[in-house]
Design a protein around this motif. Structure first.
Motif, PDB file in Angstrom:
ATOM      1  N   ARG A   1     -52.819  25.122 -21.903  1.00 25.35           N
ATOM      2  CA  ARG A   1     -52.597  25.399 -20.484  1.00 25.35           C
ATOM      3  C   ARG A   1     -52.096  26.819 -20.233  1.00 25.35           C
ATOM      4  NH1 ARG A   1     -51.749  21.224 -16.640  1.00 25.35           N
ATOM      5  NH2 ARG A   1     -50.329  22.679 -15.625  1.00 25.35           N
ATOM      6  N   ALA A   2     -51.639  27.510 -21.262  1.00 23.98           N
ATOM      7  CA  ALA A   2     -50.995  28.813 -21.090  1.00 23.98           C
ATOM      8  C   ALA A   2     -51.874  29.852 -20.387  1.00 23.98           C
ATOM      9  CB  ALA A   2     -50.509  29.338 -22.438  1.00 23.98           C
ATOM     10  N   PRO A   3     -53.167  30.038 -20.754  1.00 23.90           N
ATOM     11  CA  PRO A   3     -53.945  31.073 -20.061  1.00 23.90           C
ATOM     12  C   PRO A   3     -54.052  30.855 -18.550  1.00 23.90           C
ATOM     13  CG  PRO A   3     -55.114  30.321 -22.014  1.00 23.90           C
ATOM     14  CD  PRO A   3     -53.944  29.424 -21.835  1.00 23.90           C
ATOM     15  N   LEU A   4     -54.347  29.628 -18.134  1.00 25.83           N
ATOM     16  CA  LEU A   4     -54.468  29.368 -16.705  1.00 25.83           C
ATOM     17  C   LEU A   4     -53.112  29.375 -16.008  1.00 25.83           C
ATOM     18  CD1 LEU A   4     -57.283  26.689 -16.614  1.00 25.83           C
ATOM     19  CD2 LEU A   4     -57.420  29.085 -16.006  1.00 25.83           C
ATOM     20  N   ASP A   5     -52.043  29.014 -16.729  1.00 27.67           N
ATOM     21  CA  ASP A   5     -50.706  29.115 -16.145  1.00 27.67           C
ATOM     22  C   ASP A   5     -50.345  30.570 -15.876  1.00 27.67           C
ATOM     23  OD1 ASP A   5     -50.286  26.406 -16.044  1.00 27.67           O
ATOM     24  OD2 ASP A   5     -49.172  26.315 -17.928  1.00 27.67           O
ATOM     25  N   ASN A   6     -50.740  31.462 -16.780  1.00 31.10           N
ATOM     26  CA  ASN A   6     -50.465  32.887 -16.560  1.00 31.10           C
ATOM     27  C   ASN A   6     -51.251  33.418 -15.358  1.00 31.10           C
ATOM     28  OD1 ASN A   6     -48.685  33.022 -18.682  1.00 31.10           O
ATOM     29  ND2 ASN A   6     -50.248  33.582 -20.158  1.00 31.10           N
ATOM     30  N   ILE A   7     -52.491  32.963 -15.195  1.00 35.56           N
ATOM     31  CA  ILE A   7     -53.272  33.353 -14.020  1.00 35.56           C
ATOM     32  C   ILE A   7     -52.587  32.826 -12.754  1.00 35.56           C
ATOM     33  CG2 ILE A   7     -55.462  32.967 -12.813  1.00 35.56           C
ATOM     34  CD1 ILE A   7     -56.817  32.994 -15.551  1.00 35.56           C
ATOM     35  N   TYR A   8     -52.096  31.595 -12.821  1.00 37.46           N
ATOM     36  CA  TYR A   8     -51.397  31.000 -11.669  1.00 37.46           C
ATOM     37  C   TYR A   8     -50.153  31.810 -11.304  1.00 37.46           C
ATOM     38  CZ  TYR A   8     -48.427  27.692  -9.165  1.00 37.46           C
ATOM     39  OH  TYR A   8     -47.601  27.096  -8.261  1.00 37.46           O
ATOM     40  N   LYS A   9     -49.381  32.206 -12.319  1.00 46.58           N
ATOM     41  CA  LYS A   9     -48.167  32.990 -12.056  1.00 46.58           C
ATOM     42  C   LYS A   9     -48.503  34.343 -11.439  1.00 46.58           C
ATOM     43  CE  LYS A   9     -45.512  30.858 -15.744  1.00 46.58           C
ATOM     44  NZ  LYS A   9     -45.032  31.014 -17.118  1.00 46.58           N
TER      45      LYS A   9
ATOM     46  N   VAL B   1     -49.495  36.672  -4.558  1.00 45.33           N
ATOM     47  CA  VAL B   1     -50.557  37.240  -3.726  1.00 45.33           C
ATOM     48  C   VAL B   1     -51.132  36.185  -2.771  1.00 45.33           C
ATOM     49  CG1 VAL B   1     -52.813  38.362  -3.781  1.00 45.33           C
ATOM     50  CG2 VAL B   1     -51.133  38.853  -5.555  1.00 45.33           C
ATOM     51  N   LEU B   2     -51.460  34.998  -3.285  1.00 40.08           N
ATOM     52  CA  LEU B   2     -52.163  33.981  -2.503  1.00 40.08           C
ATOM     53  C   LEU B   2     -51.271  32.873  -1.960  1.00 40.08           C
ATOM     54  CD1 LEU B   2     -55.233  33.526  -4.862  1.00 40.08           C
ATOM     55  CD2 LEU B   2     -55.127  34.882  -2.789  1.00 40.08           C
ATOM     56  N   GLY B   3     -50.121  32.690  -2.547  1.00 35.76           N
ATOM     57  CA  GLY B   3     -49.278  31.548  -2.203  1.00 35.76           C
ATOM     58  C   GLY B   3     -49.455  30.460  -3.248  1.00 35.76           C
ATOM     59  N   ALA B   4     -48.467  29.581  -3.343  1.00 33.96           N
ATOM     60  CA  ALA B   4     -48.464  28.574  -4.414  1.00 33.96           C
ATOM     61  C   ALA B   4     -49.625  27.593  -4.299  1.00 33.96           C
ATOM     62  CB  ALA B   4     -47.143  27.821  -4.420  1.00 33.96           C
ATOM     63  N   SER B   5     -49.909  27.124  -3.097  1.00 38.21           N
ATOM     64  CA  SER B   5     -50.948  26.104  -2.928  1.00 38.21           C
ATOM     65  C   SER B   5     -52.334  26.645  -3.268  1.00 38.21           C
ATOM     66  CB  SER B   5     -50.930  25.591  -1.493  1.00 38.21           C
ATOM     67  OG  SER B   5     -51.949  24.649  -1.302  1.00 38.21           O
ATOM     68  N   ARG B   6     -52.677  27.802  -2.720  1.00 32.74           N
ATOM     69  CA  ARG B   6     -54.000  28.363  -2.983  1.00 32.74           C
ATOM     70  C   ARG B   6     -54.141  28.794  -4.441  1.00 32.74           C
ATOM     71  NH1 ARG B   6     -56.776  32.204   1.229  1.00 32.74           N
ATOM     72  NH2 ARG B   6     -57.202  30.183   2.132  1.00 32.74           N
ATOM     73  N   ALA B   7     -53.072  29.350  -5.031  1.00 38.37           N
ATOM     74  CA  ALA B   7     -53.126  29.739  -6.438  1.00 38.37           C
ATOM     75  C   ALA B   7     -53.325  28.517  -7.327  1.00 38.37           C
ATOM     76  CB  ALA B   7     -51.852  30.487  -6.832  1.00 38.37           C
ATOM     77  N   GLN B   8     -52.693  27.414  -6.960  1.00 39.26           N
ATOM     78  CA  GLN B   8     -52.869  26.181  -7.724  1.00 39.26           C
ATOM     79  C   GLN B   8     -54.301  25.673  -7.595  1.00 39.26           C
ATOM     80  OE1 GLN B   8     -50.145  23.102  -6.616  1.00 39.26           O
ATOM     81  NE2 GLN B   8     -50.438  21.997  -8.523  1.00 39.26           N
ATOM     82  N   ASP B   9     -54.898  25.785  -6.404  1.00 40.29           N
ATOM     83  CA  ASP B   9     -56.298  25.385  -6.230  1.00 40.29           C
ATOM     84  C   ASP B   9     -57.224  26.238  -7.101  1.00 40.29           C
ATOM     85  OD1 ASP B   9     -55.468  23.524  -4.409  1.00 40.29           O
ATOM     86  OD2 ASP B   9     -56.013  24.711  -2.644  1.00 40.29           O
TER      87      ASP B   9
END
Length: 160
Positions: free
Chosen positions: A67-75, A80-88
């Motif tokens: 999960r680490a690569p996508l978690d780093n992208i999320y962080k 920039v996008l907000g938590a909800s959109r970044a999670q999407d």
């Protein structure tokens, strides 16, 4: 395991959760209890609280690694996008990667594991004759294959 671990679920709101019951009349104790219950439903500004140690205890090392690569992208995308959109975007990126990997695996399998005369297994692909209707050029379709072309599995084209 069941969500209630075998115990029958119980509503903590009691009879005051139903509007009709509240309209029938409430005692002062019930009114105070309902006021406190409604106040408890409001989250604090810092909630929900993310506790990294709790997450680390609940997930094993292998899950944290993949999960680490996508978690780093999320962080990186969260400010920039907000938590909800970044999670999407994190979710969709993972799904697109899995779909792409599946397509690549399918392409590899069909390219290198065909059913030919050298092996017994593999997917056999049949090409059907073209549909030619009356009035179209070449209507009585006549195949150009010879008798020894059928079930050859590519033996005639081999360099041996």
């Amino acid at each position: 395991m069941a969500q209630t671990a075998g115990v029958k679920p119980m509503a903590i709101a009691g009879r005051v959760a139903i509007e009709r019951e509240r309209c029938l009349g409430m005692t002062d104790v019930e009114r105070a209890w309902r006021k406190q219950w409604l106040k408890d439903q409001v989250l604090a500004p810092h909630e929900p609280v993310h506790v990294p140690e709790y997450w680390k205890e609940r997930t094993n090392i292998f899950r944290r690694i993949y999960r680490a690569p996508l978690d780093n992208i999320y962080k990186a995308l969260t400010p920039v996008l907000g938590a909800s959109r970044a999670q999407d975007y994190r979710y969709l990126t993972g799904k697109f990667i899995m779909i792409g990997f599946g397509i690549l695996c399918g392409h590899y399998y069909f390219k290198y594991n065909g059913n030919d005369w050298t092996k017994k297994g593999g997917w056999r692909v049949h090409v059907s004759k073209p549909m030619v209707l009356p009035g179209q050029p070449g209507f009585p379709f006549k195949s150009t294959r010879k008798e020894d072309d059928y079930a050859g599995k590519g033996f005639k084209a081999s360099p041996i």
